[in-house]
Design a protein around this motif. Structure first.
Motif, short mmCIF file in Angstrom:
data_model
loop_
_atom_site.label_atom_id
_atom_site.label_comp_id
_atom_site.label_asym_id
_atom_site.label_seq_id
_atom_site.Cartn_x
_atom_site.Cartn_y
_atom_site.Cartn_z
N VAL A 162 -20.05 -3.47 26.66
CA VAL A 162 -20.97 -3.81 25.68
C VAL A 162 -21.68 -2.69 25.63
CG1 VAL A 162 -22.49 -5.44 24.10
CG2 VAL A 162 -19.85 -5.74 24.88
N GLN A 163 -22.20 -1.80 25.20
CA GLN A 163 -23.43 -0.79 24.73
C GLN A 163 -24.00 -1.40 23.64
OE1 GLN A 163 -21.78 2.77 24.47
NE2 GLN A 163 -22.04 3.67 26.53
N LEU A 164 -25.48 -1.48 23.99
CA LEU A 164 -26.42 -2.08 22.85
C LEU A 164 -28.07 -0.90 22.46
CD1 LEU A 164 -27.04 -5.91 24.70
CD2 LEU A 164 -25.72 -5.16 22.56
N VAL A 165 -27.68 -0.56 21.18
CA VAL A 165 -29.17 0.38 21.02
C VAL A 165 -30.05 -0.27 20.60
CG1 VAL A 165 -29.94 2.60 20.57
CG2 VAL A 165 -27.27 2.70 21.30
N GLU A 166 -31.09 -0.38 20.58
CA GLU A 166 -32.55 -0.87 19.98
C GLU A 166 -33.13 0.32 19.11
OE1 GLU A 166 -32.77 -3.01 24.11
OE2 GLU A 166 -32.41 -0.80 23.24
N SER A 167 -33.81 0.25 18.42
CA SER A 167 -34.57 0.83 17.43
C SER A 167 -35.57 0.07 17.01
CB SER A 167 -33.51 1.40 16.15
OG SER A 167 -33.05 0.88 15.31
N GLY A 168 -36.57 0.46 15.90
CA GLY A 168 -38.09 -0.09 15.07
C GLY A 168 -39.11 0.21 15.78
N GLY A 169 -38.78 0.45 16.76
CA GLY A 169 -40.32 -0.23 17.50
C GLY A 169 -41.54 1.23 17.12
N GLY A 170 -42.53 1.06 17.66
CA GLY A 170 -44.01 2.09 17.30
C GLY A 170 -45.17 1.39 17.42
N LEU A 171 -46.20 2.39 16.90
CA LEU A 171 -46.99 1.59 16.53
C LEU A 171 -47.88 1.22 16.06
CD1 LEU A 171 -50.30 2.25 17.71
CD2 LEU A 171 -50.44 4.39 17.42
N VAL A 172 -48.12 -0.10 15.68
CA VAL A 172 -48.95 -0.94 14.39
C VAL A 172 -50.16 -1.56 14.73
CG1 VAL A 172 -47.50 -2.80 15.24
CG2 VAL A 172 -48.15 -2.67 12.63
N GLN A 173 -51.11 -0.85 13.66
CA GLN A 173 -52.26 -2.22 14.05
C GLN A 173 -52.38 -3.50 14.13
OE1 GLN A 173 -54.66 -0.80 10.39
NE2 GLN A 173 -55.72 0.75 11.82
N ALA A 174 -53.26 -3.99 14.85
CA ALA A 174 -52.67 -6.03 14.39
C ALA A 174 -52.99 -6.25 13.21
CB ALA A 174 -54.07 -6.47 15.23
N GLY A 175 -52.23 -7.40 13.76
CA GLY A 175 -51.86 -7.83 11.70
C GLY A 175 -50.67 -7.22 10.74
N GLY A 176 -50.21 -6.39 11.48
CA GLY A 176 -49.50 -6.23 10.80
C GLY A 176 -47.84 -6.25 11.32
N SER A 177 -46.58 -5.93 10.44
CA SER A 177 -45.19 -6.32 10.77
C SER A 177 -44.35 -4.69 11.64
CB SER A 177 -44.92 -6.37 9.76
OG SER A 177 -45.13 -8.23 9.46
N LEU A 178 -43.51 -5.09 11.98
CA LEU A 178 -42.48 -4.32 12.48
C LEU A 178 -41.00 -4.87 12.26
CD1 LEU A 178 -44.15 -2.39 15.96
CD2 LEU A 178 -42.87 -2.00 13.44
N ARG A 179 -40.19 -4.64 12.34
CA ARG A 179 -38.34 -5.09 12.48
C ARG A 179 -37.97 -4.07 13.27
NH1 ARG A 179 -33.92 -6.52 8.43
NH2 ARG A 179 -32.94 -3.73 8.05
N LEU A 180 -37.15 -4.51 14.56
CA LEU A 180 -36.25 -3.88 15.49
C LEU A 180 -35.12 -4.07 14.96
CD1 LEU A 180 -38.39 -5.28 18.51
CD2 LEU A 180 -38.96 -3.31 17.54
N SER A 181 -34.41 -3.19 15.54
CA SER A 181 -32.55 -3.21 15.07
C SER A 181 -31.81 -3.00 16.55
CB SER A 181 -32.40 -2.69 13.90
OG SER A 181 -32.85 -2.71 12.75
N CYS A 182 -31.32 -4.31 16.59
CA CYS A 182 -30.06 -3.72 17.97
C CYS A 182 -29.07 -3.77 17.71
CB CYS A 182 -30.41 -5.48 19.27
SG CYS A 182 -29.12 -4.53 20.33
#
Length: 124
Positions: free
Chosen positions: A2-22
């Motif tokens: 099985v191979q897993l590839v994450e994405s969606g990271g980055g720089l965000v200000q406190a209080g913000g949101s991000l969605r990671l995918s794998c």
């Protein structure tokens, strides 16, 4: 294998949101339970969240409970980590992992496959 590839990271200000995918390939994604972990330099990799093979059951670390949500789309071989109300202490490399038993697990040694990680940085 099985191979897993994450994405969606980055720089965000406190209080913000991000969605990671794998995204998974090379195995039967719907039979695997999935986990999210994170790691900062000099520290051990720590558990964040896990989701059962069906998506019906989830479990979270206390530090992220109420702010992070994990979900999955078995048709797309993808697991997600929605991160809201981010804090500077959430800054880390985030990893997704897969394990064969299908149940919920919080220890790194219980997982069989790992992604390469994606960096999340939360500025204050």
């Amino acid at each position: 294998q099985v191979q897993l590839v994450e994405s969606g990271g980055g720089l965000v200000q406190a209080g913000g949101s991000l969605r990671l995918s794998c995204v998974a390939s090379g195995g039967t994604f719907s039979s695997y339970a999935m986990g999210w972990f994170r790691q900062t330099p000099g520290k051990e990799r720590e558990f964040v969240a896990t989701i059962s093979w069906s998506g019906d059951n989830t479990y979270y670390a206390d530090s992220v409970k109420g702010r992070f949500t994990t979900s999955r789309d078995n048709a797309k071989n993808t697991v997600y980590l929605q991160m809201n109300s981010l804090r500077p202490e959430d800054t880390a490399v985030y990893y997704c992992a897969a394990q064969n038993s299908g149940g919920l697990h919080i220890e790194t040694y219980e997982y069989d496959y790992w992604g390469q990680g994606t960096q999340v940085t939360v500025s204050s």
